[in-house]
Write a protein that holds these residues in place. Structure first.
Motif, PDB file in Angstrom:
ATOM      1  N   SER A  62      -4.523  -9.852   4.590  1.00 31.18           N
ATOM      2  CA  SER A  62      -3.767  -8.796   5.270  1.00 31.18           C
ATOM      3  C   SER A  62      -3.540  -9.116   6.745  1.00 31.18           C
ATOM      4  O   SER A  62      -4.232  -9.951   7.348  1.00 31.18           O
ATOM      5  N   THR A 107       2.827  -7.891   7.165  1.00 33.77           N
ATOM      6  CA  THR A 107       2.462  -6.519   6.829  1.00 33.77           C
ATOM      7  C   THR A 107       2.836  -6.247   5.379  1.00 33.77           C
ATOM      8  O   THR A 107       3.665  -6.955   4.786  1.00 33.77           O
ATOM      9  N   GLU A 108       2.249  -5.231   4.820  1.00 31.42           N
ATOM     10  CA  GLU A 108       2.590  -4.826   3.457  1.00 31.42           C
ATOM     11  C   GLU A 108       4.078  -4.511   3.350  1.00 31.42           C
ATOM     12  O   GLU A 108       4.745  -4.893   2.366  1.00 31.42           O
ATOM     13  N   SER A 154       1.227  -2.158  -4.955  1.00 30.89           N
ATOM     14  CA  SER A 154       0.317  -2.859  -4.057  1.00 30.89           C
ATOM     15  C   SER A 154      -1.056  -2.214  -4.122  1.00 30.89           C
ATOM     16  O   SER A 154      -1.181  -0.984  -4.184  1.00 30.89           O
ATOM     17  N   ILE A 182      -4.564  -7.858   0.124  1.00 33.15           N
ATOM     18  CA  ILE A 182      -3.611  -6.958  -0.534  1.00 33.15           C
ATOM     19  C   ILE A 182      -2.996  -7.678  -1.722  1.00 33.15           C
ATOM     20  O   ILE A 182      -2.508  -8.809  -1.596  1.00 33.15           O
ATOM     21  N   PHE A 218      -0.182  -7.686  -4.814  1.00 35.87           N
ATOM     22  CA  PHE A 218       1.117  -7.170  -5.183  1.00 35.87           C
ATOM     23  C   PHE A 218       1.371  -7.468  -6.672  1.00 35.87           C
ATOM     24  O   PHE A 218       1.129  -8.590  -7.121  1.00 35.87           O
TER      25      PHE A 218
END
Length: 248
Positions: free
Chosen positions: A145, A208-209, A226, A242, A244
């Motif tokens: 992240s 970033t996400e 996510s 994170i 996905f």
């Protein structure tokens, strides 16, 4: 300076505390949660085969891709010792070129996409992945992240003195480019008892996400989930990894 060249041959020893079995279980739990049949998998940035080999033993048909021939060499040696046949290709995932389409799943674990540092390269990799998948196929990957790279690793120094290996790891985080530069120095004990030094420099992009989701949408993915830190919950501000999960 090439990444994962000499480092490849001591990588597994330095990563021996990583729970790869737990990683495999999480991937299988993700697949089950999506109610999709997965038999064949293309694994991007497969490294030394720490997920490739156990997934193959679970009767998935897997092809692995990695930019480092040295990492692939270690994977081949490990697979041979365990009686596992692997299909491995040397390739940069930023320039993904795979001939087989209609795939059940494309997988990229252990923050492989953090090494893709340009937006265009990331979008192209996602677009190619979208093309390779069958309708209903899964694209599963994780990133370190932005929080982890900027706050935990960024501008910090790490080191460890083991019996046969000593390393120093200095990070420098560029806030404008969201890039962390990792300078690694290794001292490895040889058969003659003397230590050999080698160095590598790695660069990872702190995404970033939201940036990842935007690139996935540009690539054609619409069903995007996510999760944070090996859970099935939304990532938190301090999530370090994170995941996905995208369905075509």
């Amino acid at each position: 300076m090439e990444q994962y060249s000499d480092f490849a041959f001591i990588y597994d020893e330095l990563m021996n505390e990583v729970d790869y079995n737990g990683w495999v279980k999480y991937i299988e739990d993700v697949i089950k949660s999506e109610n999709t049949q997965v038999q064949n998998i293309l694994e991007l940035a497969c490294g030394t085969g720490n997920l490739t080999i156990p997934l193959t033993k679970k009767n998935y048909d897997i092809a692995g891709i990695d930019i480092s021939e040295e990492m692939l060499s270690v994977a081949r040696e490990k697979a041979e010792k365990q009686g596992v046949e692997l299909v491995l290709l040397q390739q940069d995932i930023a320039e993904l070129d795979f001939d087989v389409t209609n795939l059940d799943c494309v997988l990229c674990a252990c923050d492989g996409f953090n090494y893709v540092t340009y937006d265009d390269d990331l979008e192209n990799a996602f677009k190619k992945t979208h093309e390779l998948l069958k309708s209903g196929g899964l694209f599963i990957f994780d990133i370190s992240s932005h929080y982890k790279l900027s706050k935990i690793l960024g501008n910090n120094m790490y080191g460890e003195n083991r019996d046969d290996i000593t390393y120093m790891w200095q990070n420098d985080f560029d806030e404008e480019q969201n890039l962390v530069e990792m300078e690694l120095a290794f001292f490895v004990k040889g058969e003659d008892g003397r230590y050999n030094k080698f160095e590598e420099v790695h660069h990872q992009r702190a995404y970033t996400e939201e940036e990842i989701i935007e690139s996935l949408q540009i690539a054609g993915f619409t069903d995007i989930k996510s999760y944070g830190d090996f859970t099935f919950e939304k990532p938190k501000k301090d999530s370090q990894r994170i995941f996905f999960v995208c369905k075509k």
